[in-house]
Design a protein around this motif. Structure first.
Motif, PDB file in Angstrom:
ATOM      1  N   THR A 408      87.547  19.891  38.087  1.00  0.00           N
ATOM      2  CA  THR A 408      87.394  18.841  39.314  1.00  0.00           C
ATOM      3  C   THR A 408      86.211  19.465  40.229  1.00  0.00           C
ATOM      4  O   THR A 408      85.903  18.922  41.322  1.00  0.00           O
ATOM      5  N   MET A 409      85.932  20.821  40.314  1.00  0.00           N
ATOM      6  CA  MET A 409      85.112  21.660  41.153  1.00  0.00           C
ATOM      7  C   MET A 409      83.726  21.136  40.740  1.00  0.00           C
ATOM      8  O   MET A 409      82.704  21.456  41.495  1.00  0.00           O
ATOM      9  N   GLY A 410      83.557  20.141  39.959  1.00  0.00           N
ATOM     10  CA  GLY A 410      81.981  19.833  39.307  1.00  0.00           C
ATOM     11  C   GLY A 410      81.456  21.084  38.693  1.00  0.00           C
ATOM     12  O   GLY A 410      81.946  22.004  38.221  1.00  0.00           O
ATOM     13  N   MET A 411      80.200  21.016  38.366  1.00  0.00           N
ATOM     14  CA  MET A 411      79.224  22.093  37.574  1.00  0.00           C
ATOM     15  C   MET A 411      79.896  22.437  36.148  1.00  0.00           C
ATOM     16  O   MET A 411      79.705  23.371  35.993  1.00  0.00           O
TER      17      MET A 411
ATOM     18  N   ASP B 400      95.116  17.094  42.506  1.00  0.00           N
ATOM     19  CA  ASP B 400      94.470  17.774  43.525  1.00  0.00           C
ATOM     20  C   ASP B 400      93.351  18.725  43.037  1.00  0.00           C
ATOM     21  O   ASP B 400      92.388  18.972  43.584  1.00  0.00           O
ATOM     22  N   GLY B 401      93.416  18.994  41.745  1.00  0.00           N
ATOM     23  CA  GLY B 401      92.497  20.116  41.324  1.00  0.00           C
ATOM     24  C   GLY B 401      92.619  20.291  39.971  1.00  0.00           C
ATOM     25  O   GLY B 401      93.651  20.254  39.604  1.00  0.00           O
ATOM     26  N   LEU B 418      98.685  19.846  41.443  1.00  0.00           N
ATOM     27  CA  LEU B 418      99.083  18.319  41.674  1.00  0.00           C
ATOM     28  C   LEU B 418      99.803  18.459  43.064  1.00  0.00           C
ATOM     29  O   LEU B 418     100.494  19.384  43.521  1.00  0.00           O
ATOM     30  N   ARG B 419      99.502  17.424  43.689  1.00  0.00           N
ATOM     31  CA  ARG B 419     100.660  17.250  44.998  1.00  0.00           C
ATOM     32  C   ARG B 419     101.698  16.306  44.482  1.00  0.00           C
ATOM     33  O   ARG B 419     101.613  15.056  44.008  1.00  0.00           O
ATOM     34  N   ALA B 510      93.170  13.926  32.526  1.00  0.00           N
ATOM     35  CA  ALA B 510      94.174  14.164  33.231  1.00  0.00           C
ATOM     36  C   ALA B 510      94.513  13.045  34.229  1.00  0.00           C
ATOM     37  O   ALA B 510      95.806  12.951  34.441  1.00  0.00           O
ATOM     38  N   LYS B 511      93.572  12.203  34.832  1.00  0.00           N
ATOM     39  CA  LYS B 511      93.919  11.078  35.454  1.00  0.00           C
ATOM     40  C   LYS B 511      94.647  10.153  34.724  1.00  0.00           C
ATOM     41  O   LYS B 511      95.455   9.444  35.112  1.00  0.00           O
TER      42      LYS B 511
END
Lengths: 541, 541
Positions: A408-411, B400-401, B418-419, B510-511
């Motif tokens: 998810t941080m891109g790149m 979340d990431g 995850l949240r 993941a989504k």
């Protein structure tokens, strides 16, 4: 009239003509073997005039499948030719090595096709048919003729053309509904009319060839057979141009399930249907939806409740065919990490793959690597592994290493290491919109073969999160190879498919893309001809 | 006899019963809206007795689609009920708010079903039908009755049962070939016999409902209509249990293309067919193969050559329908990174999505993020983006990431943040057989909802390597929720689907998995009921 319906499979010709279904010669040979095992009567192996490669693919099938030890069940191997001497010569050259060769030629007979495509009048069409059927018959005992777009042709003109074709030597007369336009009543009446009014038809086999544009291909084919046709032209999974051809499995299982109505048989071993379906789906990359009749994943889906009471009679309340009849097996888990070479060889052999020596070593090595990652190895896993290892195009560039970071941080970043045909190793990093894009961009920098990605799909072969992922891609070269369409007389840009399997879907994606790129490079002629041959083909050489 | 064929769509009932096709209430509502736009006459919105959720989903459709501003074209909203007071009460409660409600009840009439499933004799079946149709009619003016497994029932008994149902108040009599067993000739004859021999049938609509087990659903439906039926029960893309139901698009386009033969019309706006097909495929995760009639990607595939000469007449040599007639558009590139909020809103509105305020802000934000990565944004991209953003289940755990490393060196590793519903953030790393497996294992450690992954597939929505990837997963909870099947009277473990779109397919994976897990958790009842409502639904509340 006899009660036997000949199954003429055109998966390798009309099926392969559908966009993206291009198969390599090795894959075509493997499909031909599966068709022989399935018990089809005729294999239409290709259109030899399309290219020297196509001719050679048909010839290999004629040699290796058309002469095999099937005894009385050795299939006829057929090649398609337009109504020209040059096409017929090439078709004959390709099918000649078979024990039972057939040449299939065609010419359109509908007003719209004669006027806008052929630019010929009725008399010219009849003359050409007589000349070319006669020429084909001078080479080959077994000649099939198709009046293209028969479904929209004037029936009276059809009787005349077909009668002349019979006099000129045609032994099978195939009636195509080329554009999938007719209804079952119409098509049945057309076949009945042809059988009644065509002079000399009694000594010929009448065949039907339908398309599914209105969803009626199976019903039309059955209506034609019911009216007296004794050959059905079909493809596995119903693949083919536009909405596809008639589906082999539907026609066969309808005749089988409703035999009290149709009173007809075929030579098909129905227990091979699911295997053939999977093979063709794998090689063409054309998916079979879960709700496909006979071979879809849900076609025989049973929910827990209905099994719990364990009553066979009860099952029949919602089941008109037994899953076992079409080759659906309930036992799926077969091998694990403790299975040895012998168990692997035996299971592969049951699945139809004859491996030995170095090939078996290679397969066993991959099997062990997979078994390290995955608790149980199913038949589907094994088939994907064999396909991935042995049915690849000859390698021009090979994947030497891949490392990817994304999230998810891109790149998203990929580093790719490829071995070039000259043996040199190239390493390249690239950033993309996602891990696959980054990987493909890095590969593109090294390979330098401009193309458009038309399709990208991944599916997991088996259930469970540790499953093998299989990736299918389809690309089209820019300024690339072109392919001749036998009916439209036009050339179009060729597309190339590739597939790869790995538990890491990014690795599988890289393999699939490289496979497609290697095909594109081979077709461009810069890297020599030919491909690695097939597994079981290795025994024959 | 009138010339209008009513299209009764059961995508949301019989279609949704197929394994893995479970949709959320918001998705069902969106499909119902698309069906209304398509112009169907009747929407069978579900089986309200299955669960309170199912009842509520039907009720929302009755309120929001059954009363909308379609004027004379407002569809009838129908609910299915077994032949019991309790089922009929629930169906009536659900459809009652519609302007034109219908209750549909059924009871099996074939010997095999009466003997093994119902354990009732003929007399008991007739009594039950009379009682329950009468009861339904006491509540609702519009009552449909189906003798289940009519295709295998004794026609004489059918005439009797149907005659009694008519006397008891049934207004539509639907004849199902429940197991997909009949041939077109048989089914046409069955309908003709019913029209001829059933007392009082002249004042009723006869309906046909076919299944595709032998690939004959479309042909059987057309044969039934040709024999006098004036309602066809169909699903979009032909989804449904086993090999599925009759495909809406095939029946409609066959009637349309061959109108000179059938001399019948429907109320369908055919230009909406492709859009409806895509919507249903997206929400159910059931793929449409490229060779599917009418709506498959290749159904209208044209190769370059044939367009080059630009002759409309010439096109007709291989084309019996115009692509535009079913909503295939040639222009696919619509928006780019310089497009503004207004352009986005306008385009979304053309596609049928009415967004404003915070929703439009959110969509625009995602659009800009995508446009940064991808040069051109197509309609398909926009639809995936809207689906991904707005048609998700209510979030229990949110992503979340995610950070992933994978490649040929093995050891694929994922770190997931995850949240949780209590607002706490959990971070977990895991190693897997591949990047998706590693990601899912890390999620599993945090979420702790044991399940089996039944299906995992990825496809790129658009052409090109920078395409958005869409992932569909289907899971089944261990010891999880169960679902009632109206026909088999059995419960089976419920499956939950999820989809996610992202240019990074690991993020999309993941989504998708989280969406499915959230559905499973909501269904378990531990995290409350309900879901985020749909985009256009927001206007109505």
């Amino acid at each position: 009239m006899d009660h036997y319906v000949r199954i003429f499979d055109t998966t390798l010709r009309d099926g392969e003509q559908s966009p993206g279904a291009t198969m390599t010669s090795a894959e075509k040979l493997e499909v031909a073997r599966a068709l022989a095992k399935l018990g089809v009567d005729v294999i239409e192996a290709g259109f030899p005039a399309a290219s020297p490669d196509d001719l050679e693919a048909v010839r290999r099938i004629a040699i290796e499948v058309g002469n095999s030890a099937h005894g009385a069940r050795t299939p006829i191997v057929c090649g398609l030719a337009r109504a020209s001497r040059s096409d017929i010569d090439k078709a004959w050259e390709a099918v000649r090595p078979a024990a039972r060769p057939r040449v299939h030629t065609f010419l359109a007979t509908s007003e719209i096709h004669m006027q806008y495509k052929l630019k010929m009048d009725r008399e010219q069409v009849v003359d050409r048919v007589v000349e070319m059927v006669g020429y084909a018959r001078s080479l080959c005992e077994d000649v099939e003729f198709s009046p293209e777009d028969a479904g929209r042709s004037d029936p009276k003109f059809l009787y005349l053309v077909l009668g002349e074709a019979i006099k000129a030597g045609a032994t099978t007369l195939n009636i195509p509904d080329t554009v999938g336009y007719t209804t079952p009543d119409e098509f049945g009446a057309l076949i009945a009319g042809i059988l009644k009014h065509t002079p000399g038809i009694d000594n010929c086999i009448v065949s039907v060839h339908c398309h599914d544009d209105l969803g009626l291909a199976t019903a039309n084919t059955l209506a034609g057979i019911h009216a007296g046709a004794r050959q059905a032209e079909v493809t596995v999974n119903g693949i083919g141009e536009r909405a596809g051809n008639t589906s082999l499995e539907e026609v066969v299982m309808a005749l089988h399930t409703r035999r009290l109505i149709y009173n007809l048989t075929t030579g098909i071993d129905t227990t091979q249907l699911v295997r053939a379906s999977k093979l063709v789906s794998n090689y063409t990359g054309i998916v079979v939806p879960p709700n496909k009749a006979i071979v879809g994943a849900n076609a025989f889906a049973h929910e827990a409740g209905i099994h719990q009471d364990g009553m066979l009679k009860h099952q029949l309340t919602y089941e008109i065919m037994r899953p076992e009849a079409v080759g659906v097996t309930r036992t799926r888990l077969v091998l694990g990490k403790h299975s040895g070479r012998h168990a692997l060889k035996a299971r592969l052999s049951e699945l139809g793959y004859t491996l030995s020596g170095a090939e078996l070593d290679k397969a066993f090595e991959r099997f062990k690597a997979l078994a390290e990652k995955k608790k149980t190895i199913s038949d589907a896993d094994l088939e994907a592994l064999v396909a991935d290892e042995f049915y690849q195009p000859r390698e021009v560039f090979t994947l030497d290493g891949l490392q990817v970071t994304c999230g998810t941080m891109g790149m998203p970043t990929a580093t790719v290491r490829l071995r070039a045909p000259d043996g040199q190793v190239h390493t390249q990093a690239a950033i993309g919109t996602g891990p696959v894009d980054a990987t493909y961009k890095a590969i593109d920098v090294i390979v330098q073969a401009p193309n458009t990605l038309l399709e990208f799909s991944v599916h997991s072969i088996t259930e469970g999160i540790d499953a093998l992922g299989e990736v299918t891609v389809r690309i089209q070269g820019k300024n690339g190879a072109r392919q001749l369409d036998p009916q439209r007389e036009t050339e179009h840009a060729r597309t190339f498919g590739g597939h790869g399997a790995d538990t890491d879907i990014i690795v599988a994606s890289a393999k699939a893309y490289l496979a497609a790129l290697n095909r594109l490079l081979i077709a461009s002629g810069k890297f020599g001809e030919g491909e690695r041959s097939s597994v079981s083909g290795a025994k024959v050489r």
